[in-house]
Design an enzyme around this catalytic site. Structure first.
Site, mmCIF file in Angstrom:
data_model
loop_
_atom_site.group_PDB
_atom_site.id
_atom_site.type_symbol
_atom_site.label_atom_id
_atom_site.label_comp_id
_atom_site.label_asym_id
_atom_site.label_seq_id
_atom_site.Cartn_x
_atom_site.Cartn_y
_atom_site.Cartn_z
ATOM 1 N N ARG A 63 0.805 -1.222 0.000
ATOM 2 C CA ARG A 63 0.000 0.000 0.000
ATOM 3 C C ARG A 63 0.838 1.271 0.000
ATOM 4 O O ARG A 63 0.561 2.218 -0.703
ATOM 5 C CB ARG A 63 -0.892 -0.005 1.239
ATOM 6 C CG ARG A 63 -2.336 -0.178 0.865
ATOM 7 C CD ARG A 63 -3.293 0.231 1.903
ATOM 8 N NE ARG A 63 -2.724 0.493 3.190
ATOM 9 C CZ ARG A 63 -3.323 0.180 4.319
ATOM 10 N NH1 ARG A 63 -4.480 -0.415 4.293
ATOM 11 N NH2 ARG A 63 -2.775 0.475 5.483
ATOM 12 N N HIS A 187 -0.726 -23.747 8.008
ATOM 13 C CA HIS A 187 0.649 -24.163 7.692
ATOM 14 C C HIS A 187 1.079 -25.402 8.474
ATOM 15 O O HIS A 187 2.034 -26.069 8.094
ATOM 16 C CB HIS A 187 1.635 -23.000 7.850
ATOM 17 C CG HIS A 187 2.005 -22.672 9.257
ATOM 18 N ND1 HIS A 187 1.208 -21.930 10.078
ATOM 19 C CD2 HIS A 187 3.093 -22.989 9.995
ATOM 20 C CE1 HIS A 187 1.792 -21.797 11.257
ATOM 21 N NE2 HIS A 187 2.944 -22.438 11.231
ATOM 22 N N LYS A 191 3.855 -29.039 7.623
ATOM 23 C CA LYS A 191 5.039 -29.461 8.389
ATOM 24 C C LYS A 191 5.292 -30.939 8.127
ATOM 25 O O LYS A 191 4.359 -31.746 8.126
ATOM 26 C CB LYS A 191 4.810 -29.233 9.890
ATOM 27 C CG LYS A 191 4.830 -27.753 10.278
ATOM 28 C CD LYS A 191 4.690 -27.592 11.772
ATOM 29 C CE LYS A 191 4.478 -26.155 12.165
ATOM 30 N NZ LYS A 191 5.691 -25.366 12.311
ATOM 31 N N GLU A 225 4.559 -22.245 22.906
ATOM 32 C CA GLU A 225 5.478 -21.266 22.312
ATOM 33 C C GLU A 225 6.105 -20.441 23.419
ATOM 34 O O GLU A 225 5.483 -20.247 24.472
ATOM 35 C CB GLU A 225 4.715 -20.322 21.385
ATOM 36 C CG GLU A 225 4.064 -20.981 20.206
ATOM 37 C CD GLU A 225 3.349 -19.960 19.341
ATOM 38 O OE1 GLU A 225 3.986 -19.443 18.423
ATOM 39 O OE2 GLU A 225 2.180 -19.653 19.622
ATOM 40 N N ASP A 244 -6.817 -18.350 17.224
ATOM 41 C CA ASP A 244 -5.531 -18.292 16.525
ATOM 42 C C ASP A 244 -4.899 -19.675 16.376
ATOM 43 O O ASP A 244 -4.280 -19.966 15.354
ATOM 44 C CB ASP A 244 -4.577 -17.360 17.298
ATOM 45 C CG ASP A 244 -3.253 -17.149 16.579
ATOM 46 O OD1 ASP A 244 -3.282 -16.852 15.372
ATOM 47 O OD2 ASP A 244 -2.188 -17.290 17.219
ATOM 48 N N HIS A 249 -4.810 -25.078 13.890
ATOM 49 C CA HIS A 249 -3.653 -25.968 14.035
ATOM 50 C C HIS A 249 -3.925 -27.161 14.957
ATOM 51 O O HIS A 249 -3.655 -28.302 14.599
ATOM 52 C CB HIS A 249 -2.453 -25.209 14.611
ATOM 53 C CG HIS A 249 -2.039 -24.014 13.797
ATOM 54 N ND1 HIS A 249 -2.154 -23.956 12.434
ATOM 55 C CD2 HIS A 249 -1.501 -22.830 14.163
ATOM 56 C CE1 HIS A 249 -1.694 -22.785 11.997
ATOM 57 N NE2 HIS A 249 -1.302 -22.080 13.038
HETATM 58 C C1 BG6 Z 1 0.384 -18.957 13.502
HETATM 59 C C2 BG6 Z 1 -0.206 -18.209 14.646
HETATM 60 O O1 BG6 Z 1 -0.611 -19.512 12.695
HETATM 61 O O2 BG6 Z 1 1.207 -20.007 14.011
HETATM 62 C C3 BG6 Z 1 0.880 -17.655 15.534
HETATM 63 O O3 BG6 Z 1 -1.010 -17.152 14.136
HETATM 64 C C4 BG6 Z 1 1.822 -18.739 15.983
HETATM 65 O O4 BG6 Z 1 0.325 -16.997 16.665
HETATM 66 C C5 BG6 Z 1 2.302 -19.545 14.787
HETATM 67 O O5 BG6 Z 1 2.929 -18.131 16.631
HETATM 68 C C6 BG6 Z 1 3.078 -20.768 15.238
HETATM 69 O O6 BG6 Z 1 3.632 -21.396 14.120
HETATM 70 P P1 BG6 Z 1 4.943 -22.289 14.248
HETATM 71 O O7 BG6 Z 1 5.124 -22.863 12.883
HETATM 72 O O8 BG6 Z 1 6.037 -21.383 14.687
HETATM 73 O O9 BG6 Z 1 4.624 -23.331 15.285
#
Ligand code: BG6
Length: 501
Positions: A63, A187, A191, A225, A244, A249
């Protein structure tokens, strides 16, 4: 060394599957954190490996004026940090076309149309933006006649913030693109170790036979985390940890762990089975929310040896957003009836690790008597470590060697990826981005999966609003609030310690 062992330990190269066709990948939100940290490095890595056809391009939509000149420099710096050589960085930057535009303005799409030209390349549009932009961007793309018959759109999780908003997004996107060209990315599915879950179960008879309530006592999924809010306050404080991490996940991990064998790895076969798992999750509703879930928020503490601020201080104001969630759930299926599943995930926890720990049932009768050294037969435990130090560990009871008194102790069979395979483990986005371009949807979320996950999550969100609007406090660098320990101890169990360092 015999032939089989030799084959098992020889360095391997991973053969590419079908070649990636020539493409134009348009990234909305290209100056955002995700694009810079993950998308560009993943593409540059694939470029370095020669996987991307020479005529393919990456179009970065930004942007601000300053991003037009600044972003390529930031990308170059990031790729340097990733260890790419300068000729590789330059090679990747040559593929980059910068487009300055506001995703909400129709003029944007004229500029984009001009930049895309009328090539036959596969067009993919990555919406690395907040979910409230998904619908307007898709509508603008359609209106500006930019979508070709093979164009696809990639939606970053979370899709919406509840079932209603997810449906709204899915309906609006479906009016423009068919499901077969809509890629909802999570994502975690890219993995390596997550994909290995299916291989572990369905390429080995050993585990599949005991994968049920007959042999398994309980399952624990931990995604811990050490990072805190980072730079994502705007998004995260509105979303919270349940939306989130758990809605996507953690539930995806549970699905792959618990699914019935799909007939093939074909996308719909896998998605159908995942949806069945999600449908079997027993709803947690009303007062049960208080009993079966715990929400927490980190306060000040220590992380990686450093003193760190609490969530509210990082944010700059008080907030009721949770940064930790623990849930006790069950699957109402023939296979899993009666097996408690404990989910635990949080920010600023004591250690960064993600794993699935499966505790098997104890032996029904010990033939070793009850004397010292053999009075305690620990149940077998299988740990599937997703990160870091990915691998699989199986705890067995063993006899301590020696001719004295019989002594039985637990020991580990330890299979680490890094020692078992001499290949680089690609980042999840490397795999997923090329899967989109190849047209393989297996590792993405189908519409009904996302909606079914929200169907289970929504009552928990509602229950929290009604019964526990304030999250429990935990110190940064701890394992979460004491209530999470209470949640599992009530069942006479405890959280598995991370056994893989
Ligand atoms: C993301 C979340 O999808 O995954 C984040 O929005 C999180 O909050 C992250 O930190 C963790 O991904 P990874 O691959 O580091 O475990």
């Amino acid at each position: 060394m015999d032939a089989i062992a030799d084959r098992a330990f020889r360095p391997e190269t991973v053969p590419e599957r079908t070649p990636v066709p020539p493409f134009d990948l348009v990234i909305f939100g290209a100056s955002g954190d995700l694009a810079l940290r993950k998308l560009f490095p993943a593409l540059a890595q694939r470029n370095q490996e020669g996987v991307l056809p020479p005529e393919s391009r990456v179009l970065a939509v930004v942007r601000k004026d300053e991003d037009m000149a600044g972003l390529p420099k930031q990308i170059a710096a990031r790729l340097k940090d990733e260890g790419l050589a300068s000729d590789q960085i330059e090679g990747f930057l040559r593929r980059l076309t910068m487009v300055q535009a506001d995703a909400l303005k129709p003029e944007t799409y004229k500029a984009l149309k001009t930049a895309l030209g009328d090539s036959e390349r596969v067009r993919s549009f990555y919406l690395s933006t907040p979910p409230d932009l998904f619908i307007p961007i898709c509508r603008h793309l359609a209106k500006a006649d930019i979508l070709t018959p093979t164009s696809r759109v990639i939606l970053e999780k979370p899709i919406g913030r509840d079932l209603a908003s997810a449906r709204e997004i899915n309906d609006a996107v479906a009016a423009i693109l068919p499901e077969s060209r809509t890629y909802r990315i999570d994502h975690y599915l890219g993995k390596e170790t997550v994909q290995n879950l299916l291989v572990l179960r369905f390429a080995n008879t050993l585990f599949e036979r005991s994968w049920s309530s007959r042999d398994i006592d309980n399952i624990q999924i931990t995604v811990a985390e050490t990072v805190g809010l980072e730079t994502r306050a705007g998004y995260y404080d509105k979303a919270g940890h349940l939306r989130d991490m758990v809605q996507n996940h953690v539930l995806q991990l549970l699905c792959l762990f618990a699914i019935e064998p799909p007939n093939t790895l074909e996308a719909d076969a896998v998605h159908d089975e995942k949806v069945r798992v999600l449908k079997a999750l027993r709803p947690i509703v009303g007062p049960d929310v208080q009993r079966h879930t715990v929400r927490g928020q980190y306060g000040p503490g220590q992380s990686d040896g450093q003193r760190v601020r609490g969530y509210a201080e990082e944010l700059g104001h008080a907030s009721n957003t949770e940064t930790f969630v623990a849930i006790r759930c069950e699957l109402d299926t023939w296979r899993w009836a009666g097996v408690p599943i404990y989910l635990r995930t949080g920010k600023r926890m004591a250690q960064r690790y993600s794993e699935i720990a499966v505790t098997f049932k104890p032996v029904p009768h010990s033939i070793f008597g009850s004397g010292p050294g053999c009075d305690r037969l620990d149940a077998n435990r299988l740990v599937i470590r997703l990160q870091p130090n990915d691998g699989v560990q199986l705890q067995l009871m063993m006899k301590v060697p020696g001719s004295g008194k019989l002594k039985i102790v637990p020991r580990q069979l330890d299979l680490r990826y890094e020692t078992a395979f001499d290949v680089r483990t690609p980042d999840a986005y490397e795999r997923l981005l090329t899967d989109v371009i190849r047209g393989d949807q297996t590792l993405f979320m189908r519409r009904d999966e996302v909606e079914q996950a929200w169907t289970w999550i929504d009552p928990i969100l509602a229950g929290w609003q009604e019964y526990s609007p304030q999250p429990h406090r935990y110190a940064a660098g701890s394992w979460g609030p004491s209530q999470a320990i209470g949640l599992i101890e009530r069942d006479g169990r405890s959280w598995a310690d991370p056994e893989i360092s």
